[in-house]
Each structure stands twice: as structure tokens, then as C-alpha cells.
Design an enzyme around this catalytic site. Structure first.
Site, PDB file in Angstrom:
ATOM      1  N   ILE A 105       0.826  -1.195   0.000  1.00  0.00           N
ATOM      2  CA  ILE A 105       0.000   0.000   0.000  1.00  0.00           C
ATOM      3  C   ILE A 105       0.867   1.253   0.000  1.00  0.00           C
ATOM      4  CG2 ILE A 105      -0.192  -0.046   2.530  1.00  0.00           C
ATOM      5  CD1 ILE A 105      -3.049   1.068   2.256  1.00  0.00           C
ATOM      6  N   CYS A 106       0.315   2.341  -0.486  1.00  0.00           N
ATOM      7  CA  CYS A 106       0.897   3.678  -0.403  1.00  0.00           C
ATOM      8  C   CYS A 106       2.146   3.794  -1.287  1.00  0.00           C
ATOM      9  CB  CYS A 106       1.156   4.027   1.057  1.00  0.00           C
ATOM     10  SG  CYS A 106       1.498   5.768   1.372  1.00  0.00           S
ATOM     11  N   ALA A 107       3.286   4.133  -0.707  1.00  0.00           N
ATOM     12  CA  ALA A 107       4.511   4.300  -1.483  1.00  0.00           C
ATOM     13  C   ALA A 107       5.183   2.975  -1.814  1.00  0.00           C
ATOM     14  CB  ALA A 107       5.495   5.190  -0.722  1.00  0.00           C
ATOM     15  N   HIS A 127       0.107   5.291  -3.881  1.00  0.00           N
ATOM     16  CA  HIS A 127      -0.241   6.667  -3.534  1.00  0.00           C
ATOM     17  C   HIS A 127      -0.122   7.530  -4.791  1.00  0.00           C
ATOM     18  CE1 HIS A 127      -0.245  10.625  -1.708  1.00  0.00           C
ATOM     19  NE2 HIS A 127      -0.678  10.053  -0.579  1.00  0.00           N
ATOM     20  N   SER A 155      -2.853  -0.771  -2.905  1.00  0.00           N
ATOM     21  CA  SER A 155      -3.804   0.241  -2.466  1.00  0.00           C
ATOM     22  C   SER A 155      -3.089   1.584  -2.335  1.00  0.00           C
ATOM     23  CB  SER A 155      -4.458  -0.190  -1.154  1.00  0.00           C
ATOM     24  OG  SER A 155      -5.522   0.668  -0.796  1.00  0.00           O
TER      25      SER A 155
END
Length: 201
Positions: A105-107, A127, A155
Site C-alpha cells: 500500500i501507499c509508497a 499513492h 492500495s
């Protein structure tokens, strides 16, 4: 059969993402192992917002274990530590080779998975600030993206962490069970699994 989940954390890991993933998977009665990827071997360190995070074990201590999912939170600092961890990269490669679920998820999809070319053909999100790291043909503008062929779940950030964690449960335990976990937490009505219990699927 107990489902085993590995959640790696590191200095700079995004706290909301890490805690949400860990909490939701524990609510599903998964066996959750929180492992430190800190290069100095520390078990406690500060996350991306300065909040202390504590792992149970060092990653090297569980490197030979098999997990149904490796669920990697983001945070730029944490993702960069993941990127430099030869051990974590090899574990993710082995997970992929064995046909088991990897989730990021994210970075982390951009700075870890994409950086090492671990999923060159997979559809993914991350992200939005790191969208440029993902090839255009692979990018999906979705809060949570699952590439079924490659068994990769990705995500976008802290606000999507709950959906991300619930999708892990859907993939490993089915929709009906996922709803039984989500319902006591009073999930937002617009989340895609909000009617699972009513549908009985």
C-alpha cells in the site's frame, strides 16, 4: 487451518496503515507476525509521524517461514527501507514464485515493488504522489487494485487501509467471512463489501 500473515514494519512506516492492517487481520483470527526490517535490528522505532511502532521479531527470524500473505504498509521512509532490504525483496519474490498473495500500500508498490521490477506485468495502484513510478499500462486509478493473475493486491494510502485489509480477508477467507469481520466495526456504507452479509456470499 490458521491463516498466517506477515506484516513487515520499519523506521518511517506509515502508522495508520500498519496498525489498521495488523488490527483487522487479528480480528479475522489470522496468525499475524509483525517483523522489523530495521537495518540495525531494532524492534521499536518511530513511524512516519513520529509514533513508536514495535515489532515482535526481526525479519531474519521468520525468513524461512511460509505465509499466506505478506502485507506491506507504506510511508516513504518505511518503503525506502523495504527497498534496501535484500531479505524482504527475496521473500516477496519467493512468495510470488510460490503463488501466494503479496499486498502493498501507499509508497511501497512504487518504491519497493516497482523499483525492483518484481511485478513487471501486474496491474497496480499506489499513492497518487508516486503514480509516475508505475508504467502507464500497469496503473489503475482505484483505491484498491487486485491483479488476480499475479496475486498482487495494492492500495493508495492511509484512508484506504481499511479497504485494503478487508480485501486481504476477502481473498483469503471469502466474502461472507469478511463481512462477519467488518460488520462489528460499522463499515462505511459506500465500501464495496457493505452488502456482503445481506447477499450471503
Amino acid at each position: 487451518m490458521t491463516i498466517k500473515a506477515l506484516v513487515p514494519i520499519a523506521p518511517g512506516t506509515e502508522e495508520m496503515e500498519a496498525i489498521t492492517i495488523i488490527d483487522v487481520l487479528i480480528r479475522a483470527n489470522y496468525q499475524v507476525t509483525v517483523a522489523s526490517v530495521d537495518p540495525e535490528g531494532a524492534l521499536t522505532f518511530k513511524g512516519s509521524r513520529g509514533i513508536p511502532l514495535t515489532a515482535e521479531v526481526k525479519l531474519v527470524d521468520v525468513a524461512d517461514e511460509e505465509f499466506d500473505v505478506i502485507a506491506m504498509p507504506g510511508g516513504v521512509g518505511g518503503a525506502e527501507v523495504f527497498q534496501k532490504s535484500i531479505l524482504l525483496v527475496e521473500m516477496v519474490k519467493q512468495q510470488h514464485y510460490d503463488g501466494r498473495l503479496n499486498a502493498a500500500i501507499c509508497a511501497t508498490p512504487a518504491l519497493m515493488l516497482q523499483h525492483h521490477g518484481l511485478y513487471p506485468d501486474a496491474l497496480m495502484t499506489c499513492h497518487p504522489n508516486f503514480k509516475s513510478h508505475i508504467p502507464e499500462q500497469n496503473w489503475r486509478e482505484k483505491r484498491v487494485t487486485y491483479d488476480q493473475l499475479h496475486k498482487l493486491l495494492t492500495s493508495q494510502g492511509p484512508a484506504t487501509a481499511f479497504e485494503f485489509a478487508m480485501e486481504i480477508i476477502i481473498l483469503l477467507s471469502g466474502k461472507a467471512f469478511a463481512w462477519s469481520v467488518a460488520e462489528p466495526m460499522v463499515p462505511l456504507p459506500n465500501l464495496h463489501y457493505h452488502e456482503l452479509g445481506a447477499k450471503g456470499v
